[in-house]
Design a protein around this motif. Structure first.
Motif, PDB file in Angstrom:
ATOM      1  N   ASP A 407       0.834  -1.198   0.000  1.00 27.78           N
ATOM      2  CA  ASP A 407       0.000   0.000   0.000  1.00 27.78           C
ATOM      3  C   ASP A 407       0.876   1.258   0.000  1.00 27.78           C
ATOM      4  O   ASP A 407       1.748   1.415   0.857  1.00 27.78           O
ATOM      5  N   PHE A 408       0.633   2.142  -0.957  1.00 27.84           N
ATOM      6  CA  PHE A 408       1.444   3.347  -1.101  1.00 27.84           C
ATOM      7  C   PHE A 408       1.410   4.206   0.159  1.00 27.84           C
ATOM      8  O   PHE A 408       2.451   4.701   0.626  1.00 27.84           O
ATOM      9  N   ASN A 409       0.232   4.394   0.734  1.00 28.49           N
ATOM     10  CA  ASN A 409       0.113   5.234   1.921  1.00 28.49           C
ATOM     11  C   ASN A 409       0.800   4.606   3.127  1.00 28.49           C
ATOM     12  O   ASN A 409       1.431   5.303   3.923  1.00 28.49           O
ATOM     13  N   ASP A 410       0.691   3.288   3.262  1.00 33.38           N
ATOM     14  CA  ASP A 410       1.368   2.615   4.368  1.00 33.38           C
ATOM     15  C   ASP A 410       2.880   2.744   4.242  1.00 33.38           C
ATOM     16  O   ASP A 410       3.586   3.013   5.217  1.00 33.38           O
ATOM     17  N   VAL A 411       3.384   2.516   3.035  1.00 31.65           N
ATOM     18  CA  VAL A 411       4.834   2.544   2.823  1.00 31.65           C
ATOM     19  C   VAL A 411       5.390   3.937   3.092  1.00 31.65           C
ATOM     20  O   VAL A 411       6.336   4.119   3.881  1.00 31.65           O
ATOM     21  N   THR A 412       4.824   4.943   2.439  1.00 34.69           N
ATOM     22  CA  THR A 412       5.359   6.294   2.607  1.00 34.69           C
ATOM     23  C   THR A 412       5.147   6.792   4.034  1.00 34.69           C
ATOM     24  O   THR A 412       5.986   7.517   4.579  1.00 34.69           O
ATOM     25  N   GLY A 413       4.031   6.395   4.657  1.00 33.45           N
ATOM     26  CA  GLY A 413       3.809   6.768   6.046  1.00 33.45           C
ATOM     27  C   GLY A 413       4.839   6.149   6.973  1.00 33.45           C
ATOM     28  O   GLY A 413       5.372   6.810   7.872  1.00 33.45           O
ATOM     29  N   ALA A 414       5.153   4.864   6.761  1.00 34.88           N
ATOM     30  CA  ALA A 414       6.163   4.195   7.585  1.00 34.88           C
ATOM     31  C   ALA A 414       7.537   4.820   7.400  1.00 34.88           C
ATOM     32  O   ALA A 414       8.351   4.837   8.337  1.00 34.88           O
ATOM     33  N   LEU A 415       7.790   5.361   6.205  1.00 33.61           N
ATOM     34  CA  LEU A 415       9.078   5.995   5.923  1.00 33.61           C
ATOM     35  C   LEU A 415       9.121   7.462   6.353  1.00 33.61           C
ATOM     36  O   LEU A 415      10.175   8.088   6.296  1.00 33.61           O
ATOM     37  N   GLY A 416       7.955   8.010   6.758  1.00 34.26           N
ATOM     38  CA  GLY A 416       7.944   9.359   7.310  1.00 34.26           C
ATOM     39  C   GLY A 416       7.312  10.436   6.466  1.00 34.26           C
ATOM     40  O   GLY A 416       7.414  11.618   6.813  1.00 34.26           O
ATOM     41  N   ARG A 432      18.726  14.760   6.160  1.00 41.18           N
ATOM     42  CA  ARG A 432      19.136  13.663   7.033  1.00 41.18           C
ATOM     43  C   ARG A 432      18.011  13.158   7.920  1.00 41.18           C
ATOM     44  O   ARG A 432      18.110  12.060   8.473  1.00 41.18           O
ATOM     45  N   SER A 433      16.960  13.948   8.083  1.00 39.27           N
ATOM     46  CA  SER A 433      15.843  13.489   8.910  1.00 39.27           C
ATOM     47  C   SER A 433      15.175  12.252   8.325  1.00 39.27           C
ATOM     48  O   SER A 433      14.482  11.522   9.034  1.00 39.27           O
ATOM     49  N   TRP A 434      15.384  12.015   7.022  1.00 42.63           N
ATOM     50  CA  TRP A 434      14.771  10.842   6.395  1.00 42.63           C
ATOM     51  C   TRP A 434      15.498   9.542   6.745  1.00 42.63           C
ATOM     52  O   TRP A 434      14.976   8.467   6.478  1.00 42.63           O
ATOM     53  N   ILE A 435      16.689   9.655   7.300  1.00 43.18           N
ATOM     54  CA  ILE A 435      17.496   8.452   7.501  1.00 43.18           C
ATOM     55  C   ILE A 435      17.833   8.262   8.977  1.00 43.18           C
ATOM     56  O   ILE A 435      18.491   9.096   9.590  1.00 43.18           O
ATOM     57  N   THR A 436      17.346   7.172   9.542  1.00 45.78           N
ATOM     58  CA  THR A 436      17.765   6.662  10.836  1.00 45.78           C
ATOM     59  C   THR A 436      18.007   5.168  10.628  1.00 45.78           C
ATOM     60  O   THR A 436      17.620   4.618   9.588  1.00 45.78           O
ATOM     61  N   PRO A 437      18.623   4.477  11.573  1.00 47.60           N
ATOM     62  CA  PRO A 437      18.777   3.029  11.394  1.00 47.60           C
ATOM     63  C   PRO A 437      17.457   2.336  11.110  1.00 47.60           C
ATOM     64  O   PRO A 437      17.365   1.491  10.218  1.00 47.60           O
ATOM     65  N   GLY A 438      16.394   2.723  11.851  1.00 48.07           N
ATOM     66  CA  GLY A 438      15.098   2.086  11.636  1.00 48.07           C
ATOM     67  C   GLY A 438      14.493   2.423  10.290  1.00 48.07           C
ATOM     68  O   GLY A 438      13.943   1.557   9.602  1.00 48.07           O
ATOM     69  N   LEU A 439      14.597   3.699   9.875  1.00 44.68           N
ATOM     70  CA  LEU A 439      14.014   4.106   8.599  1.00 44.68           C
ATOM     71  C   LEU A 439      14.764   3.504   7.423  1.00 44.68           C
ATOM     72  O   LEU A 439      14.162   3.187   6.391  1.00 44.68           O
ATOM     73  N   LEU A 440      16.079   3.335   7.538  1.00 41.62           N
ATOM     74  CA  LEU A 440      16.815   2.706   6.452  1.00 41.62           C
ATOM     75  C   LEU A 440      16.411   1.242   6.312  1.00 41.62           C
ATOM     76  O   LEU A 440      16.305   0.715   5.199  1.00 41.62           O
ATOM     77  N   MET A 441      16.149   0.580   7.433  1.00 41.42           N
ATOM     78  CA  MET A 441      15.626  -0.784   7.369  1.00 41.42           C
ATOM     79  C   MET A 441      14.262  -0.809   6.681  1.00 41.42           C
ATOM     80  O   MET A 441      13.965  -1.702   5.881  1.00 41.42           O
TER      81      MET A 441
END
Length: 620
Positions: A407-416, A432-441
């Motif tokens: 789901d597009f909304n789920d994916v982009t929402g989970a990524l921020g 850089r706010s887009w990248i944390t260890p969790g968000l990169l996973m």
């Protein structure tokens, strides 16, 4: 697949901050297309002999959502001036293949103006005998239940429809022939941030989005006035309570602080006086209106100027301030080029915007044609936002629509970055706010879910799965078993056994009450799902074998190179290339593409998962 997941997880952990946060330039490796270091800060336009395919790819990446090899070749054949003009002034380019939004028939008479809360709704129904176009029952149990049901119906229906608007927009990003229109619409959506949870009307959110699409490359004054008179913004910033004699400062403060000037470039008196100029500005359903009786037409003192200013005149006063053009130019530069901008460069770009009477296109041309835009500090150093990451992946895969799984909304929402739901009035913090260890996973998980989709996934627009949704499911299950409304809506863990036993033995002794909120939530969801059109739940139709064969690849090394050229903007090391070639050769059991032609799709998908999950892929 378990081996692949372990391989990806180990790779992400080891490489996380080395490239994804620092960037190729900081690591001392210039990305393809980057010019000499002396180009940094140089606004002189590049020349035709300095133009090549790598710089065309960089331009298209930043001005759109991930170019295909065919698009890169077409733009590389132009002069840089022609290439930039095609993007910045696209009015003559046919985009008629993009369908208009296919709205669900969800809005009903009586819903406007929508109350601020459920308690406000039921209090209105008690006082008037009706609310939201629904009459209260004259007598009997739960006489306000139909009103409560309608309140929750609109909350659910508007949210589901807003998710459909986000899908429609994502498909425009994917398929448009005018990519910069959608890229700048995304910028303005974050700049003039409104949130469906506050606006609570998918129609207003769509109307605002269409304003960004129509005017996002035009004149900023026209855009600013359009936003200030837009029902979504008026609802979001509480324009209804900004009236003569009791001005509300929210609207005027956000216009100066967030939209035009930045913090510290105005006084508190400017805010108070400007707020009076916007009194009476409101909306009637989807129309802007001025309530003359609520408008303060007396003199105001704004930026040292005195007069009986209205909202438009205050906007003009703001645009006269030198800092305004510099603030806007800096915001646009940081969005399209790089996070850092020197005061001197910001001032020069602000002058371009101001000298062109706030026409946005000349500023974009100055940025895109400048040597600075192709300097090592810009090329291959920007971390893709979640929406850019997802849409560019689909474009480079050659998809013809945005898949419903994942789901597009789920994916982009989970990524921020959930479209139409920015986190604050400041929009999203890029870089850089887009990248944390969790968000990169999570980014790696997105790549896996596209290439190896979960075909058992339940569509959220048909089957609510959040905390509220689980409660609604429980209510539905109990009512299906024959429980009365009181017993069916007892919260989990609160004497459910006794409540059910009571209901089964004496269903007719249902508790006397004016309404049941949980039942209203259940019935609201039920009706919303009935009327809101479903999002198609297709999976990505990926053909990596076809892409590799079409590239002319003969060996696994050729395939790695072809996929790297197609998907990666940042350079990869020789060691990384060797590792990927060895991985693909091991998966295919041969280094010859021809020998693996009948079965290589899964191996190629596993390889591409590694590539898309790598820090290199996060840069554009």
């Amino acid at each position: 697949m378990m081996f692949l997941r372990r391989h990806v997880d180990r790779f992400l952990r080891s490489a996380l901050f080395g490239l994804a946060l620092a960037g190729a330039a900081a690591a001392g490796v210039a990305a393809p297309g980057a010019g000499p270091a002396a180009w940094s800060g140089d606004l002189r336009p590049i020349t035709a002999d300095q133009w090549n395919a790598e710089r065309a790819a960089h331009l298209l990446e930043r001005a759109g959502f991930g170019p295909t090899p065919e698009e890169i070749a077409r733009f590389a054949a132009m002069t840089p001036q022609q290439a930039v003009a095609t993007l910045v002034r696209p009015q003559g380019i046919d985009n008629s293949h993009l369908p208009p939004f296919d709205a669900s028939d969800i809005h009903e008479p009586g819903l406007e103006p929508f109350p601020a809360s459920r308690p406000a709704t039921t209090e209105a129904a008690k006082a008037r005998g009706e609310a939201l176009g629904v009459a209260a029952k004259p007598e009997g149990n739960r006489r306000l239940q139909p009103v409560v049901n309608k309140f929750f119906y609109w909350l659910r229906a508007s949210r589901l429809e807003t998710h459909r608007v986000a899908y429609w927009w994502a498909n425009r990003m994917l398929l448009t022939q005018r990519p910069l229109e959608e890229k700048m619409a995304l910028f303005w959506h974050g700049h003039f941030a409104t949130h469906e949870d506050k606006v609570r009307d998918a129609r207003k959110m769509l109307q605002q989005l269409q304003l960004f699409q129509a005017k996002g490359l035009g004149n900023f004054r026209e855009l600013m006035i359009g936003v200030a008179q837009d029902p979504a913004m008026l609802a979001f910033l509480d324009a209804g309570v900004n009236v003569k004699g009791a001005p509300n400062e929210n609207f005027a403060r956000e216009i100066m602080e967030m939209f035009t000037m930045g913090v510290g470039n105005y006084s508190e008196r400017d805010i108070r006086e400007a707020a009076r100029a916007f009194t009476g500005w409101n909306y009637d359903d989807l129309r802007f209106v001025v309530n003359r009786a609520q408008h303060d037409d007396s003199d105001k003192l704004v930026f040292g100027r005195r007069g009986p200013f209205d909202g438009v005149q205050v906007i003009d006063l703001i645009l006269e301030q030198p800092v305004t053009a510099e603030y806007l130019a800096g915001r646009i530069y940081r969005y399209l080029a790089r996070d850092e901008i020197t005061p001197e460069l910001r001032k020069r770009l602000g002058a371009v915007l101001r000298d062109n009477r706030y026409e946005i296109a000349p500023l974009l041309e100055a940025i895109f044609l400048s040597r600075d835009f192709y300097s090592p500090e810009v090329v291959g150093t920007r971390i893709k936002s979640p929406v850019e990451l997802v849409v560019s992946t689909y474009r480079k895969l050659g998809l013809k629509d945005v898949p419903g799984v994942p789901d597009f909304n789920d994916v982009t929402g989970a990524l921020g970055q959930h479209l139409l739901y920015p986190p604050t009035v400041a929009g999203w913090a890029y870089g850089r706010s887009w990248i944390t260890p969790g968000l990169l996973m999570e980014r790696g998980n997105f790549a896996r879910d596209v290439l190896f989709p979960d075909f058992t996934a339940l569509p959220h627009d048909r089957f609510p799965t959040n905390a509220t949704g689980l409660e609604i499911q429980a209510v539905h299950e109990r009512i299906s078993r024959g429980l009365d409304i009181t017993a069916a809506t007892v919260p989990e863990g609160k004497d459910m056994a006794g409540g059910e036993a009571m209901a089964m033995s004496n269903r007719m002794s249902d508790r006397d009450e004016e309404f049941n909120t949980r039942y209203g939530s259940y019935r609201g969801w039920q009706k919303a799902v009935e009327v809101v059109k479903p999002i198609p739940r297709t999976m990505a139709r990926v053909d990596l074998s076809g892409l590799v064969v079409a590239s002319g690849s003969r060996t696994t090394a050729d395939a790695v190179d072809a996929l790297s050229r197609r998907f990666l903007s940042a350079p990869i090391s020789a060691a990384q290339r060797t590792a990927w070639v060895e991985f693909l050769t091991r998966e295919l059991g041969t280094d010859r593409i021809e020998r693996a032609a009948t079965y290589m799709e899964d191996g190629l998908r596993m390889l591409l998962h590694l590539m898309l999950a790598s820090p290199d892929y996060q840069l554009g």
